[in-house]
Design a protein around this motif. Structure first.
Motif, PDB file in Angstrom:
ATOM      1  N   LEU A 107      59.152 178.919  47.536  1.00 36.05           N
ATOM      2  CA  LEU A 107      59.169 179.571  46.220  1.00 36.05           C
ATOM      3  C   LEU A 107      59.543 178.579  45.123  1.00 36.05           C
ATOM      4  N   HIS A 108      60.518 177.718  45.423  1.00 33.22           N
ATOM      5  CA  HIS A 108      60.977 176.711  44.467  1.00 33.22           C
ATOM      6  C   HIS A 108      59.813 175.831  44.000  1.00 33.22           C
ATOM      7  N   PHE A 109      59.013 175.366  44.946  1.00 34.02           N
ATOM      8  CA  PHE A 109      57.935 174.449  44.602  1.00 34.02           C
ATOM      9  C   PHE A 109      56.753 175.167  43.954  1.00 34.02           C
ATOM     10  N   ILE A 110      56.532 176.402  44.322  1.00 36.67           N
ATOM     11  CA  ILE A 110      55.498 177.184  43.641  1.00 36.67           C
ATOM     12  C   ILE A 110      55.846 177.320  42.161  1.00 36.67           C
ATOM     13  N   ILE A 215      53.947 173.242  54.565  1.00 37.43           N
ATOM     14  CA  ILE A 215      52.645 173.100  53.899  1.00 37.43           C
ATOM     15  C   ILE A 215      52.751 173.448  52.419  1.00 37.43           C
ATOM     16  N   THR A 216      53.487 174.513  52.109  1.00 38.79           N
ATOM     17  CA  THR A 216      53.657 174.909  50.713  1.00 38.79           C
ATOM     18  C   THR A 216      54.370 173.821  49.914  1.00 38.79           C
ATOM     19  N   ILE A 217      55.447 173.264  50.486  1.00 43.65           N
ATOM     20  CA  ILE A 217      56.194 172.211  49.798  1.00 43.65           C
ATOM     21  C   ILE A 217      55.302 170.997  49.551  1.00 43.65           C
ATOM     22  N   LEU A 218      54.568 170.567  50.583  1.00 44.30           N
ATOM     23  CA  LEU A 218      53.721 169.390  50.431  1.00 44.30           C
ATOM     24  C   LEU A 218      52.588 169.636  49.440  1.00 44.30           C
ATOM     25  N   TYR A 219      51.942 170.787  49.564  1.00 50.48           N
ATOM     26  CA  TYR A 219      50.787 171.091  48.703  1.00 50.48           C
ATOM     27  C   TYR A 219      51.191 171.179  47.239  1.00 50.48           C
ATOM     28  N   PHE A 220      52.177 172.032  46.947  1.00 47.78           N
ATOM     29  CA  PHE A 220      52.564 172.208  45.547  1.00 47.78           C
ATOM     30  C   PHE A 220      53.369 171.025  45.023  1.00 47.78           C
ATOM     31  N   GLY A 221      54.086 170.320  45.922  1.00 47.13           N
ATOM     32  CA  GLY A 221      54.810 169.136  45.496  1.00 47.13           C
ATOM     33  C   GLY A 221      53.876 168.045  45.017  1.00 47.13           C
ATOM     34  N   ILE A 256      63.977 164.440  45.582  1.00 43.58           N
ATOM     35  CA  ILE A 256      65.206 164.509  46.370  1.00 43.58           C
ATOM     36  C   ILE A 256      65.370 165.883  46.998  1.00 43.58           C
ATOM     37  N   GLN A 257      65.020 166.924  46.242  1.00 45.08           N
ATOM     38  CA  GLN A 257      65.153 168.266  46.789  1.00 45.08           C
ATOM     39  C   GLN A 257      64.077 168.570  47.833  1.00 45.08           C
ATOM     40  N   THR A 258      63.093 167.695  47.968  1.00 47.62           N
ATOM     41  CA  THR A 258      62.156 167.785  49.076  1.00 47.62           C
ATOM     42  C   THR A 258      62.720 167.076  50.301  1.00 47.62           C
ATOM     43  N   ILE A 259      63.294 165.898  50.063  1.00 50.41           N
ATOM     44  CA  ILE A 259      63.822 165.088  51.165  1.00 50.41           C
ATOM     45  C   ILE A 259      64.981 165.787  51.875  1.00 50.41           C
ATOM     46  N   THR A 304      70.484 168.715  41.398  1.00 52.92           N
ATOM     47  CA  THR A 304      70.455 169.488  40.152  1.00 52.92           C
ATOM     48  C   THR A 304      71.628 169.118  39.253  1.00 52.92           C
ATOM     49  N   MET A 305      72.790 168.899  39.835  1.00 46.32           N
ATOM     50  CA  MET A 305      73.996 168.633  39.056  1.00 46.32           C
ATOM     51  C   MET A 305      73.994 167.248  38.417  1.00 46.32           C
ATOM     52  N   PHE A 306      73.397 166.269  39.078  1.00 43.17           N
ATOM     53  CA  PHE A 306      73.534 164.896  38.604  1.00 43.17           C
ATOM     54  C   PHE A 306      72.237 164.251  38.114  1.00 43.17           C
ATOM     55  N   ILE A 307      71.094 164.791  38.453  1.00 39.98           N
ATOM     56  CA  ILE A 307      69.846 164.226  37.943  1.00 39.98           C
ATOM     57  C   ILE A 307      69.470 164.870  36.615  1.00 39.98           C
TER      58      ILE A 307
END
Length: 351
Positions: A107-110, A215-221, A256-259, A304-307
């Motif tokens: 959902l995050h990446f969508i 797949i969703t993360i990779l595709y939308f990322g 980073i939030q993907t890794i 999220t806090m530091f970037i």
């Protein structure tokens, strides 16, 4: 790795997770620019989930043990003040929360992609329809938990197969435990081996959820990255430097939030499924995975806090003010301006 050490690491990780997510919730509520829009609620949703996840991790205190083609997520409930029914619900909810986390990443990446491309569908996050989006991860979790409890929950054969190992490794009577986990191949008294179809049904369902998230993360990322690159290239004037900074922040946070979930959740769980299927004993790796899963919610808020600059500046401001007022760092010049006076350079959702 001893169960005592694992539990202490889980407790420390949960404490850090709750603290960091509370801080992040405070920053989201007090420092987020208005233009952040509905993404603020998605970030709050994620932080609240990670707090609940950490609390469940402490209450359930799960450990992973494997033998042959069996791998169990197990909890000891003999000394619990809760009833067995409640413990079963909590244990199942803990296992289901892994499925929920898979849905949240997707959902995050969508959302990131829809925002970066200016899609008309982003409006669905700005009305009551956002509730429907947020129900997707919850549905993932319910399905994952039900699959686990229904198809690979406690059974007489696995009890007999694992009881000696559980007693030897942890000193527990298997009757005082709750577990969920696949046992792919079973052998009878005549050494005839058969495939347990329930284990394969459960593994199939969980793999579908896991793969759909990846797949969703990779595709939308990838599509989001390309979209951001194209937008930055199109804005070459000096007046667009602020825009470029914002998109750079978004990109680094995205990477980073993907890794983090890939390293701490996707890969470890995938390795466990593969090793168990191939009847490879994971040994100490089970303890490492238990700790890895516990560490995830303690690490996930940090990008999220530091970037994101406006949150980072707020944290630095609070730390400097604390050092100043406690006389640890008494130089008055170190006290920075209130973040409310800091120019808001965020023009698009970028956590």
């Amino acid at each position: 790795m001893s169960n005592f050490v694992q539990n202490r690491i889980q407790d420390i990780s949960a404490t850090i997770s709750v603290l960091l997510n509370i801080i992040l919730i405070f920053l989201i509520l007090t420092k987020s620019p208005k233009k952040l829009g509905s993404y603020k609620y998605l970030m709050l949703y994620i932080s609240l989930f990670e707090i609940l996840y950490s609390i469940l991790d402490v209450v359930v205190s799960p450990v992973i043990i494997s033998k042959g083609s069996a791998c169990l997520v197990i909890s000891y409930i003999k000394n619990s003040m809760l009833s067995q029914t409640i413990n079963i619900v909590l244990h199942t909810s803990y296992c289901g929360s892994f499925g929920t986390s898979m849905g949240i990443f997707a959902l995050h990446f969508i959302y990131r992609y829809l925002t970066a491309t200016g899609s008309k569908y982003i409006s669905t996050f700005e009305s009551w329809k956002m509730i429907c989006w947020m129900l997707i991860p919850i549905t993932y979790g319910i399905i994952w938990g039900l699959i686990g409890y229904t198809f690979i929950g406690p059974n007489a054969y696995t009890n007999d197969f694992m009881k000696n190992d559980i007693e030897y490794v942890f000193g527990w009577d298997i009757r005082d435990t709750i577990y969920i986990g696949p046992h792919f191949y079973k052998t009878d008294s005549l050494n005839f081996t058969w495939i347990d179809k329930n284990a394969f049904i459960a593994a199939g369902g969980m793999c579908i959820i896991l793969l759909s998230s990846i797949i969703t993360i990779l595709y939308f990322g990838v599509k989001c990255y390309k979209s951001i690159n194209n937008m930055v290239k199109d804005r070459v004037s000096t007046s667009s430097s602020n825009f470029k900074n914002v998109q750079t922040q978004l990109f680094y946070a995205l990477v980073i939030q993907t890794i983090i979930p890939v390293l701490f959740l996707h890969i470890p769980v995938s390795v466990i499924f593969i090793c168990t299927f191939l009847e490879l004993n994971i040994g100490l790796f089970g303890g490492i995975v238990t700790i890895s899963i516990a560490l995830f919610p303690a690490i996930d808020p940090l990008p999220t806090m530091f970037i994101i600059k406006i949150y980072r500046d707020a944290i630095i401001g609070y730390v400097r003010s604390f050092l100043h007022y406690t006389k640890i760092f008494p130089n008055k010049n170190c006290a920075i301006q209130s973040i409310s006076n800091h120019p808001k350079d965020i023009s698009t959702p970028n956590s």
